[in-house]
Design a protein around this motif. Structure first.
Motif, short mmCIF file in Angstrom:
data_model
loop_
_atom_site.label_atom_id
_atom_site.label_comp_id
_atom_site.label_asym_id
_atom_site.label_seq_id
_atom_site.Cartn_x
_atom_site.Cartn_y
_atom_site.Cartn_z
N ILE A 3 0.88 -1.16 0.00
CA ILE A 3 0.00 0.00 0.00
C ILE A 3 0.92 1.21 0.00
O ILE A 3 1.89 1.27 0.76
CB ILE A 3 -0.90 0.04 1.24
N LYS A 4 0.62 2.16 -0.86
CA LYS A 4 1.39 3.40 -0.93
C LYS A 4 0.50 4.54 -0.45
O LYS A 4 -0.66 4.64 -0.84
CB LYS A 4 1.83 3.67 -2.37
N ILE A 5 1.06 5.40 0.41
CA ILE A 5 0.36 6.60 0.87
C ILE A 5 1.25 7.79 0.54
O ILE A 5 2.40 7.85 1.00
CB ILE A 5 0.06 6.55 2.38
N THR A 6 0.72 8.72 -0.23
CA THR A 6 1.53 9.88 -0.61
C THR A 6 1.51 10.93 0.50
O THR A 6 0.53 11.06 1.25
CB THR A 6 1.05 10.52 -1.92
N LYS A 7 2.58 11.68 0.56
CA LYS A 7 2.72 12.73 1.57
C LYS A 7 1.65 13.81 1.37
O LYS A 7 1.07 14.30 2.34
CB LYS A 7 4.12 13.33 1.49
N THR A 8 1.38 14.16 0.13
CA THR A 8 0.39 15.19 -0.17
C THR A 8 -0.98 14.80 0.37
O THR A 8 -1.64 15.60 1.04
CB THR A 8 0.30 15.42 -1.70
N GLU A 9 -1.40 13.58 0.09
CA GLU A 9 -2.74 13.16 0.52
C GLU A 9 -2.83 12.98 2.03
O GLU A 9 -3.83 13.34 2.64
CB GLU A 9 -3.15 11.89 -0.23
N LEU A 10 -1.78 12.41 2.66
CA LEU A 10 -1.83 12.25 4.11
C LEU A 10 -1.79 13.62 4.80
O LEU A 10 -2.50 13.83 5.78
CB LEU A 10 -0.69 11.36 4.62
N SER A 11 -1.01 14.55 4.28
CA SER A 11 -0.97 15.90 4.85
C SER A 11 -2.33 16.56 4.77
O SER A 11 -2.78 17.20 5.73
CB SER A 11 0.06 16.76 4.13
N ARG A 12 -3.00 16.42 3.64
CA ARG A 12 -4.34 16.98 3.46
C ARG A 12 -5.30 16.38 4.50
O ARG A 12 -6.07 17.09 5.14
CB ARG A 12 -4.83 16.70 2.04
N LEU A 13 -5.21 15.05 4.69
CA LEU A 13 -6.08 14.38 5.65
C LEU A 13 -5.75 14.84 7.08
O LEU A 13 -6.66 15.13 7.86
CB LEU A 13 -5.92 12.86 5.52
N MET A 14 -4.47 14.94 7.40
CA MET A 14 -4.08 15.38 8.73
C MET A 14 -4.52 16.82 9.00
O MET A 14 -4.92 17.15 10.12
CB MET A 14 -2.56 15.23 8.91
N ASN A 15 -4.46 17.67 7.99
CA ASN A 15 -4.90 19.07 8.16
C ASN A 15 -6.40 19.17 8.39
O ASN A 15 -6.87 20.13 9.00
CB ASN A 15 -4.51 19.91 6.94
N SER A 16 -7.16 18.19 7.92
CA SER A 16 -8.61 18.23 8.07
C SER A 16 -9.09 17.55 9.36
O SER A 16 -10.26 17.64 9.70
CB SER A 16 -9.29 17.57 6.87
N ASP A 17 -8.19 16.86 10.08
CA ASP A 17 -8.59 16.12 11.28
C ASP A 17 -7.47 16.22 12.32
O ASP A 17 -6.51 15.45 12.28
CB ASP A 17 -8.86 14.65 10.91
N ASN A 18 -7.61 17.17 13.25
CA ASN A 18 -6.57 17.39 14.26
C ASN A 18 -6.35 16.18 15.15
O ASN A 18 -5.22 15.89 15.55
CB ASN A 18 -6.91 18.61 15.13
N SER A 19 -7.40 15.47 15.48
CA SER A 19 -7.28 14.28 16.32
C SER A 19 -6.43 13.21 15.62
O SER A 19 -5.53 12.63 16.23
CB SER A 19 -8.68 13.73 16.64
N LEU A 20 -6.70 12.98 14.36
CA LEU A 20 -5.93 12.01 13.58
C LEU A 20 -4.48 12.48 13.47
O LEU A 20 -3.55 11.69 13.66
CB LEU A 20 -6.54 11.86 12.18
N SER A 21 -4.27 13.74 13.21
CA SER A 21 -2.93 14.30 13.08
C SER A 21 -2.14 14.11 14.37
O SER A 21 -0.99 13.64 14.35
CB SER A 21 -3.03 15.79 12.73
N ASN A 22 -2.73 14.46 15.50
CA ASN A 22 -2.05 14.32 16.79
C ASN A 22 -1.70 12.87 17.07
O ASN A 22 -0.60 12.56 17.53
CB ASN A 22 -2.91 14.88 17.93
N ARG A 23 -2.64 11.96 16.82
CA ARG A 23 -2.41 10.53 17.07
C ARG A 23 -1.27 10.01 16.20
O ARG A 23 -0.37 9.32 16.67
CB ARG A 23 -3.71 9.74 16.83
N LEU A 24 -1.27 10.34 14.90
CA LEU A 24 -0.21 9.88 14.01
C LEU A 24 1.15 10.41 14.43
O LEU A 24 2.13 9.66 14.47
CB LEU A 24 -0.50 10.29 12.55
#
Length: 188
Positions: free
Chosen positions: A136-157
Motif C-alpha cells: 500500500i502506498k500513501i503519498t505525503k500530499t494526501e496524508l498531509s491533506r487528511l491530517m490538516n482536516s482532522d486534528n485528532s488524527l494528526s495528533n495521534r499519528l
C-alpha cells in the motif's frame, strides 16, 4: 501508480454507491465491505496507525494505493525524494545502503520509508522487492491533506511516529553499545 491501483478508495466509493440497494447487489456489497474491514485490520497492526477511530481508518484507506509489485524492483532508491510511505502486506523487501550493501529484510506487515516521509529528508537507503509483494502506498500530499482536516488524527499519528522513532533509536543504541563492547574486548 495509475488510477486502477487506487483500490481502497474505489472500493469505498463503490460500497457507498450501493447504499440502499442491498437486495439487488447484496453479495457484491458484502464483498466490498469485508475487503474494507480486512484492510482496516491490516492498518491496526501498523504502530504508526495505532489508536485511530474506525472512521479515521476508513479515511486513511481512501487515500491508499494498493499495488502488486514483481520481485527484484526498487520501491525507491537512496537519495530519492521521500514523498510516500509504503506498507508491506505480503512478500518481502530488502533494505540496501548505496543501492548494493544489504542492511535488513522487511517482512509483512511493516511500514517502509516513514522516517524520510515524516522528516522531509531524502531516502537514506534503497528498498527492493525480493519476491512478488503486495504494498500500500500513501503519498505525503494526501496524508498531509487528511491530517490538516482532522486534528485528532494528526495528533495521534504524530505521537505514534515519535514513539516508533524513539523505539528505533533505543534499538540502535543497544546495537552500538554491543558493538563497542565487542571492539573493546578485542583490543585487550
Amino acid at each position: 501508480m495509475n488510477e486502477p491501483d487506487r483500490r481502497s478508495g474505489e472500493d469505498r466509493r463503490y460500497a457507498d454507491s450501493l447504499e440502499g440497494s442491498d437486495r439487488r447487489y447484496g453479495g457484491e456489497r458484502r464483498s466490498v465491505v469485508s475487503e474494507t474491514d480486512r484492510m482496516v485490520e491490516y492498518l491496526k497492526k501498523i504502530p504508526v496507525f495505532k489508536g485511530l477511530t474506525q472512521d479515521q481508518y476508513r479515511r486513511i484507506l481512501y487515500i491508499c494505493y494498493h499495488k502488486t509489485i514483481p520481485g527484484n524492483l526498487f520501491l525507491f532508491e537512496q537519495g530519492d525524494k521521500s514523498d510516500a510511505l509504503f506498507i508491506l502486506l505480503s512478500g518481502a523487501l530488502k533494505v540496501l545502503y548505496d543501492n548494493s550493501t544489504y542492511v535488513a529484510k522487511i517482512e509483512p506487515v511493516s511500514v517502509v520509508g516513514e522516517t524520510g516521509f515524516f522528516s522531509g529528508r531524502k531516502r537514506e537507503t534503497a528498498v527492493v522487492t525480493t519476491e512478488e509483494s503486495i504494498i500500500i502506498k500513501i503519498t505525503k500530499t494526501e496524508l498531509s491533506r487528511l491530517m490538516n482536516s482532522d486534528n485528532s488524527l494528526s495528533n495521534r499519528l504524530l505521537l505514534n511516529v515519535i514513539v516508533e522513532l524513539s523505539e528505533k533509536m533505543d534499538k540502535y543504541t543497544r546495537i552500538i553499545q554491543d558493538l563497542r563492547k565487542t571492539v573493546d574486548a578485542n583490543r585487550i
